[in-house]
Enzyme design. Structure first.
Site, PDB file in Angstrom:
ATOM      1  N   GLU A   1     -29.406  -3.024  79.262  1.00 14.61           N
ATOM      2  CA  GLU A   1     -30.239  -4.121  78.757  1.00 14.61           C
ATOM      3  C   GLU A   1     -31.616  -4.149  79.418  1.00 14.61           C
ATOM      4  OE1 GLU A   1     -30.177  -6.233  76.205  1.00 14.61           O
ATOM      5  OE2 GLU A   1     -28.498  -4.938  75.697  1.00 14.61           O
TER       6      GLU A   1
ATOM      7  N   ARG B   1     -51.430  17.173  80.349  1.00 12.07           N
ATOM      8  CA  ARG B   1     -52.320  18.104  79.633  1.00 12.07           C
ATOM      9  C   ARG B   1     -53.796  17.774  79.861  1.00 12.07           C
ATOM     10  NH1 ARG B   1     -53.922  16.554  74.550  1.00 12.07           N
ATOM     11  NH2 ARG B   1     -53.774  18.625  73.629  1.00 12.07           N
TER      12      ARG B   1
END
Ligand code: SAM
Length: 245
Positions: free
Chosen positions: A116, A154
């Site tokens: 949860e 990247r």
């Protein structure tokens, strides 16, 4: 950059971190990943990391102790001020701008939730940023952290061969990227726009910028409110608006 990932499912990362750009980034020593199973920090004799929610209700909640201690131990070993990033559908929506901001950091710690979610005190006392990858609910934070890690790494200088390849990417310029073509010139009767073969770089740049504007106007007009446009570009955009009416 050092990236610690706190997860109950470290093997989920094996493929993603060991292929393509993320693999190369590690080989070039530009990034170092450290997978931490925070269950190892549990002081519970059965190494439990979750418990029932106070007040009742479905599902289990991650307890504070293992995560406080795991993050505490990572921070103790670090010379840098780490950003502690909680993966949560309730967080700030992750964007390219946020990826650029995080790519400047030296140390990131990702917290992947499950069940949860987390005890609220983790949010309040351990975390620097709460990030969501979109308005939907995943089973766990692992996939979300992989998405964020890929888009951040990247951008670290030296990782992509050519800086231009991300500077021109969608969102980096504020717009969606222009259409791309490669060989053959004629594929089953569908041809490449002639301007791209003209060798005239100024004309090619103008075409690309216009197509980028057109594409953004058609697909993501919401992005146009934050973009700086020249007078010519504004006129072009007005033409697109008129045509649509
Ligand atoms: N009950 C939580 C709620 O409604 O906010 C959702 C819990 S979700 C089933 C389990 C975990 O998956 C979260 O703690 C979070 O780490 C991760 N997660 C789910 N959706 C996400 C999203 N869109 N972006 C980032 N993390 C997400």
């Amino acid at each position: 950059m050092k990236i610690d990932i706190l997860t109950l499912f470290p093997t989920m990362f094996e493929g993603v971190l060991n292929e393509s750009i993320l693999k190369r980034a590690q080989e070039q020593s530009l990034v170092q990943f450290n997978l931490v199973n925070f269950r190892d920090f549990s002081l519970n004799k059965h190494q439990k990391v979750d418990d029932y929610p106070y007040g009742g209700g479905a599902g289990m909640v991650l307890t504070p102790q293992p995560i406080f201690d795991a993050v505490g131990s990572l921070l103790k070993q670090s010379d840098e001020n780490a950003r502690v990033l909680l993966m949560t559908p309730q967080g700030e929506r992750f964007t390219q701008k946020k990826a650029e901001e995080l790519a400047e950091e030296k140390h990131l710690i990702f917290l992947c939730g499950h069940y949860e979610g987390f005890d609220e005190r983790i949010r309040e006392h351990v975390v620097t940023d709460e990030l969501s990858i979109g308005d939907y609910v995943l089973t766990g934070g692992e996939l979300a952290s992989m998405v964020i890690i890929d888009s951040v790494v990247r951008l670290i200088p030296g990782i992509l061969g050519n800086k231009q390849s991300y500077e021109q990417d969608s969102f980096s310029t504020g717009l969606l990227e222009h259409p791309q073509y490669t060989r053959p010139y004629d594929f089953r009767g569908h041809q490449v726009p002639d301007v791209l073969l003209s060798g005239n770089h100024k004309k090619i740049e103008e075409w690309r910028r216009k197509e980028s504007l057109r594409r953004t106007f058609e697909r993501r007009p919401d992005l146009l409110t934050d973009v700086h446009l020249t007078e010519n570009e504004r006129q072009f955009l007005n033409q697109l608006i008129q045509k649509k009416r």
